[in-house]
Write a protein that holds these residues in place. Structure first.
Motif, short mmCIF file in Angstrom:
data_model
loop_
_atom_site.label_atom_id
_atom_site.label_comp_id
_atom_site.label_asym_id
_atom_site.label_seq_id
_atom_site.Cartn_x
_atom_site.Cartn_y
_atom_site.Cartn_z
N ILE A 73 16.43 9.38 4.75
CA ILE A 73 17.40 9.91 3.77
C ILE A 73 18.61 9.00 3.67
O ILE A 73 19.12 8.73 2.56
N ASP A 74 19.08 8.48 4.81
CA ASP A 74 20.22 7.55 4.78
C ASP A 74 19.87 6.28 4.01
O ASP A 74 20.66 5.77 3.21
N GLY A 75 18.65 5.78 4.26
CA GLY A 75 18.22 4.58 3.55
C GLY A 75 18.06 4.80 2.06
O GLY A 75 18.49 3.98 1.24
N VAL A 90 12.98 3.07 3.39
CA VAL A 90 12.44 3.54 4.68
C VAL A 90 12.59 2.43 5.72
O VAL A 90 13.03 2.66 6.85
N PHE A 91 12.23 1.22 5.31
CA PHE A 91 12.28 0.06 6.21
C PHE A 91 13.71 -0.18 6.68
O PHE A 91 13.99 -0.30 7.88
N THR A 92 14.65 -0.28 5.73
CA THR A 92 16.04 -0.55 6.10
C THR A 92 16.66 0.63 6.84
O THR A 92 17.48 0.43 7.75
N GLY A 93 16.28 1.85 6.47
CA GLY A 93 16.82 3.02 7.15
C GLY A 93 16.45 3.05 8.61
O GLY A 93 17.29 3.34 9.48
N GLY A 133 19.16 1.31 15.43
CA GLY A 133 19.98 0.32 16.11
C GLY A 133 19.27 -1.01 16.33
O GLY A 133 19.85 -1.93 16.93
N MET A 134 18.04 -1.15 15.82
CA MET A 134 17.30 -2.38 16.05
C MET A 134 18.01 -3.58 15.43
O MET A 134 18.08 -4.66 16.02
N VAL A 135 18.55 -3.40 14.22
CA VAL A 135 19.18 -4.53 13.54
C VAL A 135 20.42 -5.00 14.29
O VAL A 135 20.68 -6.21 14.39
N ASP A 136 21.17 -4.09 14.88
CA ASP A 136 22.34 -4.48 15.66
C ASP A 136 21.94 -5.24 16.92
O ASP A 136 22.57 -6.26 17.27
N HIS A 137 20.92 -4.76 17.59
CA HIS A 137 20.47 -5.44 18.81
C HIS A 137 19.91 -6.83 18.48
O HIS A 137 20.14 -7.78 19.25
N MET A 138 19.20 -6.95 17.36
CA MET A 138 18.66 -8.26 16.97
C MET A 138 19.79 -9.24 16.69
O MET A 138 19.76 -10.39 17.12
N ALA A 139 20.81 -8.77 15.97
CA ALA A 139 21.94 -9.64 15.63
C ALA A 139 22.70 -10.06 16.87
O ALA A 139 23.05 -11.24 17.04
N ASN A 140 22.98 -9.10 17.75
CA ASN A 140 23.73 -9.41 18.97
C ASN A 140 22.95 -10.37 19.85
O ASN A 140 23.54 -11.27 20.49
#
Length: 480
Positions: A50-52, A349-352, A358-365
């Motif tokens: 829903i957020d996505g 769905v993918f981006t949400g 939190g996967m995207v934050d962990h990948m970036a960090n």
């Protein structure tokens, strides 16, 4: 663990669609749902989706009404002069056709909207590629790269995001980068020239009369991914099969009106001077309406979805005052609207899931943490290199608002200015425009009737090369 699962999810998605084991819509929905469960947050999947969807709903609305608006403009003949001019330049020479594709995409990209660029470019060039039996992935690849370079315009999105995230002036980012971006655009044209020569060797050169006399390819055909090398193929559906749905829709009119979409498979119907949808007496009204719409979009007078909604309603009402005609025009473009908007919501769905878990934050960090201390003074180069994979695997919002401030802070600690980091951050846009997270790319492959996996296999290497050329030019000129 989240870092590993994030990269694994993206890799699984790309492998499956490039191997044609799943359609993009199915992969965009099912793969993140599976990984959400693996992460242990399956109970929150609904919230993430829903957020996505909420975040991408304006984009979906914009695409829906933009397709209707520009579809109507193509129907009524607004872009016929552009098509004629391109045909006159191309002279049925494959090399000129590919170069013309790059030039047309770059010029139309001045409006800052990728979907608009792809709709006009494909509508103008698709019939010529079909008649000459040229590779359609060459068209989609060249158009995406040209648009990617031009996407760095201050009103195109990435530059404005970088300026906002780092609290600097967008002009201070873009203007010094003009020489490097100009080199990138030249690189796209040179690449188009080389690919065009390969296509010329493969299909030969015809006069325009010979091209018009040649029977077009049937809609079910093999698209040569090798751009003349004859290696690799992707089947293009005739509209009833899964391939077209996976590609994001057809550029063809649903009601069968001759050339109503300007991109149908039976030749140069977009130039048919007798097609019933033409409105020559309203040409200047439509031209002024389009200029006003694009001007309002650049000046941000109203949200873009609202502008296209109003524009589509006005265009339909003035050009087709009778309700049955309006319904016919909407039906003619419903295939594109449904498939593209469906693809956008699937991407949500993918981006949400990427964001919510939190996967995207962990990948970036993780990527930022892996930068050696000795590379601190070279953070401009590091940012430019990181912009390629990060803007491909992440949305522009995620990269510019989530990762870029961290890179800028690391750069400042080593004496690298924030403006230098900001400039370096936009060099990956030629690759970003073919990301599976960019809704406009589904307009491109859908109207061109090209499999997304075929487009990805073809364009990634050339887009990376173009981005590296821009980065090298920026370093050489002392901009980065």
């Amino acid at each position: 663990m989240l870092t590993i699962l994030g990269f694994a999810m993206i890799a699984t998605f790309l492998v499956l669609i490039m191997m044609k084991k799943m359609s993009p819509i199915a992969a965009l929905v099912l793969i993140p749902a599976l990984f959400c469960v693996l992460v242990g947050k399956g109970a929150h999947l609904g919230d993430y989706v829903i957020d996505g969807v909420s975040s991408l709903a304006p984009t979906a609305a914009m695409l829906m009404f933009a397709i209707v608006y520009f579809g109507v403009m193509i129907d009524v003949g607004l872009f016929d002069p552009i098509v004629r001019a391109i045909l006159k330049f191309c002279k049925a020479d494959p090399m000129r056709v590919v170069v013309g594709t790059a030039l047309l995409a770059a010029i139309v990209s001045l409006d800052g909207d990728g979907s608009t660029t792809f709709m006009i470019t494909v509508s103008a060039m698709y019939p010529l590629y079909k008649r000459l039996k040229m590779s359609l992935v060459v068209m989609t690849g060249v158009a995406a790269m040209a648009n990617g370079v031009m996407n760095t315009l201050p009103w195109g999105g990435p530059t404005a995001r970088a300026a906002t995230a780092l609290k600097v002036d967008a002009t201070d980012i873009f203007v010094p980068m003009i020489p490097a971006l100009a080199v990138g655009l030249v690189a796209v044209v040179v690449l188009a020239y080389v690919l065009g020569l390969r296509e010329r060797r493969r299909v030969g050169t015809l006069t325009l009369d010979e091209a018009l006399a040649r029977e077009p390819e049937p809609e079910t055909e093999t698209v040569l991914v090798g751009a003349g090398a004859g290696t690799g193929a992707g089947t293009v559906s005739d509209g009833s099969g899964a391939a077209r749905g996976a590609a994001g829709g057809s550029g063809e009119a649903a009601d069968g009106d001759a050339g109503s979409g300007g991109a149908s498979g039976d030749g140069f119907q977009g130039l048919d001077p007798n097609r019933p949808t033409l409105r020559p007496k309203l040409y200047w009204f439509n031209a002024l309406l389009t200029v006003a719409l694009l001007t309002a979009m650049i000046m941000e007078l109203l949200p873009i979805p609202v502008l296209f909604l109003l524009g589509a309603a006005l265009a339909l009402t003035v050009n087709f005052p009778h309700i049955p005609d309006q319904k016919a025009r909407i039906a003619a473009h419903a295939d594109n609207v449904l498939n593209v908007s469906g693809m956008v919501f699937a991407a949500a769905v993918f981006t949400g899931v990427l964001t919510g878990t939190g996967m995207v934050d962990h990948m970036a960090n993780w990527l930022v943490d892996t930068i050696p201390d000795g590379m601190g003074p070279q953070m401009g180069l590091v940012t430019g290199l990181l912009s390629l994979p990060l803007t491909y695997f992440m949305s522009n919002d995620g990269f510019y608002f989530g990762v870029l401030p961290v890179l800028a802070e690391a750069g400042q600690a080593h004496g690298v200015s924030t403006l230098e980091i900001a400039r370096a951050s936009i060099v990956g846009q030629p690759l970003h425009m073919s990301s599976p997270l960019v809704p406009a790319v589904y307009v491109l492959v859908g109207m061109a009737k090209v499999e997304f996996g075929d487009h990805t296999r073809f364009v990634v290497k050339w887009a990376v090369l173009t981005s590296l050329v821009i980065l090298a030019a920026g370093i050489l000129f002392g901009i980065i």
